[in-house]
Design a protein around this motif. Structure first.
Motif, PDB file in Angstrom:
ATOM      1  N   GLY A  54      -0.636  -1.381 -37.775  1.00 49.06           N
ATOM      2  CA  GLY A  54      -0.396  -2.598 -38.528  1.00 49.06           C
ATOM      3  C   GLY A  54       1.083  -2.885 -38.721  1.00 49.06           C
ATOM      4  N   ALA A  55       1.925  -2.016 -38.207  1.00 51.68           N
ATOM      5  CA  ALA A  55       3.384  -2.225 -38.234  1.00 51.68           C
ATOM      6  C   ALA A  55       3.885  -2.013 -36.809  1.00 51.68           C
ATOM      7  N   GLU A  56       4.328  -0.797 -36.486  1.00 52.26           N
ATOM      8  CA  GLU A  56       4.888  -0.508 -35.160  1.00 52.26           C
ATOM      9  C   GLU A  56       3.835  -0.278 -34.078  1.00 52.26           C
ATOM     10  N   ILE A  57       2.614   0.076 -34.479  1.00 54.13           N
ATOM     11  CA  ILE A  57       1.585   0.505 -33.528  1.00 54.13           C
ATOM     12  C   ILE A  57       0.418  -0.491 -33.550  1.00 54.13           C
ATOM     13  N   ILE A  59      -3.569  -1.741 -32.529  1.00 48.41           N
ATOM     14  CA  ILE A  59      -4.887  -1.096 -32.544  1.00 48.41           C
ATOM     15  C   ILE A  59      -5.146  -0.412 -31.207  1.00 48.41           C
ATOM     16  N   GLU A  60      -4.810  -1.076 -30.112  1.00 45.42           N
ATOM     17  CA  GLU A  60      -5.046  -0.489 -28.782  1.00 45.42           C
ATOM     18  C   GLU A  60      -4.225   0.781 -28.580  1.00 45.42           C
ATOM     19  N   GLN A  61      -2.969   0.755 -28.993  1.00 45.40           N
ATOM     20  CA  GLN A  61      -2.132   1.955 -28.891  1.00 45.40           C
ATOM     21  C   GLN A  61      -2.674   3.062 -29.787  1.00 45.40           C
ATOM     22  N   GLY A  62      -3.107   2.704 -30.979  1.00 43.87           N
ATOM     23  CA  GLY A  62      -3.678   3.688 -31.897  1.00 43.87           C
ATOM     24  C   GLY A  62      -4.931   4.318 -31.339  1.00 43.87           C
ATOM     25  N   ALA A  63      -5.790   3.510 -30.699  1.00 39.39           N
ATOM     26  CA  ALA A  63      -7.009   4.042 -30.094  1.00 39.39           C
ATOM     27  C   ALA A  63      -6.668   5.024 -28.972  1.00 39.39           C
ATOM     28  N   GLU A  64      -5.636   4.731 -28.210  1.00 36.12           N
ATOM     29  CA  GLU A  64      -5.188   5.661 -27.159  1.00 36.12           C
ATOM     30  C   GLU A  64      -4.686   6.964 -27.777  1.00 36.12           C
ATOM     31  N   MET A  65      -3.977   6.875 -28.891  1.00 39.42           N
ATOM     32  CA  MET A  65      -3.494   8.075 -29.575  1.00 39.42           C
ATOM     33  C   MET A  65      -4.669   8.884 -30.132  1.00 39.42           C
ATOM     34  N   ALA A  66      -5.691   8.206 -30.643  1.00 34.71           N
ATOM     35  CA  ALA A  66      -6.884   8.901 -31.143  1.00 34.71           C
ATOM     36  C   ALA A  66      -7.597   9.619 -30.001  1.00 34.71           C
ATOM     37  N   LYS A  67      -7.633   8.990 -28.839  1.00 39.89           N
ATOM     38  CA  LYS A  67      -8.228   9.614 -27.646  1.00 39.89           C
ATOM     39  C   LYS A  67      -7.488  10.902 -27.288  1.00 39.89           C
ATOM     40  N   LEU A  68      -6.157  10.842 -27.306  1.00 38.53           N
ATOM     41  CA  LEU A  68      -5.365  12.033 -26.985  1.00 38.53           C
ATOM     42  C   LEU A  68      -5.567  13.132 -28.022  1.00 38.53           C
ATOM     43  N   ALA A  69      -5.657  12.754 -29.291  1.00 40.91           N
ATOM     44  CA  ALA A  69      -5.888  13.748 -30.347  1.00 40.91           C
ATOM     45  C   ALA A  69      -7.260  14.402 -30.164  1.00 40.91           C
ATOM     46  N   ALA A  70      -8.274  13.608 -29.806  1.00 42.02           N
ATOM     47  CA  ALA A  70      -9.611  14.161 -29.565  1.00 42.02           C
ATOM     48  C   ALA A  70      -9.613  15.082 -28.345  1.00 42.02           C
ATOM     49  N   LEU A  71      -8.855  14.738 -27.324  1.00 40.33           N
ATOM     50  CA  LEU A  71      -8.732  15.600 -26.149  1.00 40.33           C
ATOM     51  C   LEU A  71      -8.125  16.942 -26.546  1.00 40.33           C
ATOM     52  N   ASN A  72      -7.128  16.917 -27.416  1.00 40.09           N
ATOM     53  CA  ASN A  72      -6.540  18.164 -27.904  1.00 40.09           C
ATOM     54  C   ASN A  72      -7.545  18.959 -28.730  1.00 40.09           C
ATOM     55  N   ALA A  97      -2.492   6.516 -39.962  1.00 41.82           N
ATOM     56  CA  ALA A  97      -1.324   6.120 -40.752  1.00 41.82           C
ATOM     57  C   ALA A  97      -1.296   4.591 -40.765  1.00 41.82           C
ATOM     58  N   SER A  98      -1.471   4.014 -41.937  1.00 43.69           N
ATOM     59  CA  SER A  98      -1.720   2.578 -42.043  1.00 43.69           C
ATOM     60  C   SER A  98      -0.662   1.866 -42.879  1.00 43.69           C
ATOM     61  N   THR A 140       3.171  10.785 -36.990  1.00 41.90           N
ATOM     62  CA  THR A 140       2.148  10.465 -35.999  1.00 41.90           C
ATOM     63  C   THR A 140       1.279   9.327 -36.511  1.00 41.90           C
ATOM     64  N   PRO A 141       0.785   8.469 -35.623  1.00 37.74           N
ATOM     65  CA  PRO A 141      -0.083   7.385 -36.072  1.00 37.74           C
ATOM     66  C   PRO A 141      -1.513   7.825 -36.394  1.00 37.74           C
ATOM     67  N   VAL A 142      -1.981   8.915 -35.767  1.00 34.93           N
ATOM     68  CA  VAL A 142      -3.359   9.372 -35.983  1.00 34.93           C
ATOM     69  C   VAL A 142      -3.433  10.893 -35.996  1.00 34.93           C
ATOM     70  N   GLU A 143      -4.487  11.381 -36.630  1.00 32.92           N
ATOM     71  CA  GLU A 143      -4.840  12.794 -36.621  1.00 32.92           C
ATOM     72  C   GLU A 143      -6.352  12.859 -36.570  1.00 32.92           C
ATOM     73  N   VAL A 144      -6.905  13.743 -35.734  1.00 35.17           N
ATOM     74  CA  VAL A 144      -8.342  13.853 -35.547  1.00 35.17           C
ATOM     75  C   VAL A 144      -8.763  15.311 -35.695  1.00 35.17           C
ATOM     76  N   GLU A 145      -9.817  15.537 -36.478  1.00 31.43           N
ATOM     77  CA  GLU A 145     -10.427  16.860 -36.557  1.00 31.43           C
ATOM     78  C   GLU A 145     -11.905  16.714 -36.257  1.00 31.43           C
ATOM     79  N   LEU A 146     -12.527  17.795 -35.817  1.00 30.19           N
ATOM     80  CA  LEU A 146     -13.959  17.726 -35.535  1.00 30.19           C
ATOM     81  C   LEU A 146     -14.655  19.044 -35.799  1.00 30.19           C
ATOM     82  N   ILE A 147     -15.955  18.925 -35.901  1.00 29.50           N
ATOM     83  CA  ILE A 147     -16.847  20.082 -36.021  1.00 29.50           C
ATOM     84  C   ILE A 147     -17.792  20.024 -34.828  1.00 29.50           C
ATOM     85  N   ALA A 148     -17.866  21.123 -34.087  1.00 34.18           N
ATOM     86  CA  ALA A 148     -18.749  21.197 -32.919  1.00 34.18           C
ATOM     87  C   ALA A 148     -19.768  22.311 -33.120  1.00 34.18           C
TER      88      ALA A 148
END
Length: 151
Positions: A54-57, A59-72, A97-98, A140-148
């Motif tokens: 909503g500032a420098e980043i 939605i499309e860029q943020g979604a790409e960053m979320a994808k990379l975080a999920a890959l990690n 980060a909003s 960072t614009p995004v951070e992702v955690e998961l439970i598998a």
């Protein structure tokens, strides 16, 4: 197709699991579950973008960053249990980060959800939270955690 073929078809490779940036471990296996720490969208140890949605980043860029975080996060799961052993991704929590007034966090975290489904098929379908926050580590614009759930 398996996860490795799906990644290849997406033009992606499973990176090495990221190193922690503080005093914690990237993930923990407890019984049949792997809990990842929050993963940032590092590529070769660097953040491709910093700032707020909503500032420098966008939605499309943020979604790409979320994808990379999920890959990690998948890399962490692979290190602890092997992606061949994933029964399903149970839960994803995405932090965005909003900037003031930004309320499209779910659209950003869709990047992570779409990647998990594309790589793991039905096993990648999960419950999810998408949370807007004021600041995240290292700007960072995004951070992702998961439970598998794993075998």
């Amino acid at each position: 197709m398996g996860w490795a073929e799906n990644l290849k078809e997406l033009g992606l490779e499973l990176p090495p699991a990221p190193k922690p940036v503080a005093v914690y471990v990237p993930g923990v296996r407890s019984g049949n579950y792997v809990y990842t720490s929050g993963q940032l969208p590092f590529v070769n140890g660097e953040l491709p973008l910093t700032g707020k949605l909503g500032a420098e980043i966008s939605i499309e860029q943020g979604a790409e960053m979320a994808k990379l975080a999920a890959l990690n996060a998948l890399s962490v799961v692979h290190d602890l249990a092997g992606l061949d052993n994933v029964v399903r991704i149970v839960k994803v929590v995405g932090f965005v980060a909003s900037a003031a007034g930004f309320n499209s966090q779910p659209l950003v975290i869709n990047g992570a959800s779409e990647l998990l489904g594309a790589v793991l098929g039905d096993a990648g379908v999960h419950a999810r939270s998408a949370v807007g926050v004021n600041e995240l580590p290292l700007n960072t614009p995004v951070e992702v955690e998961l439970i598998a759930e794993v075998r």
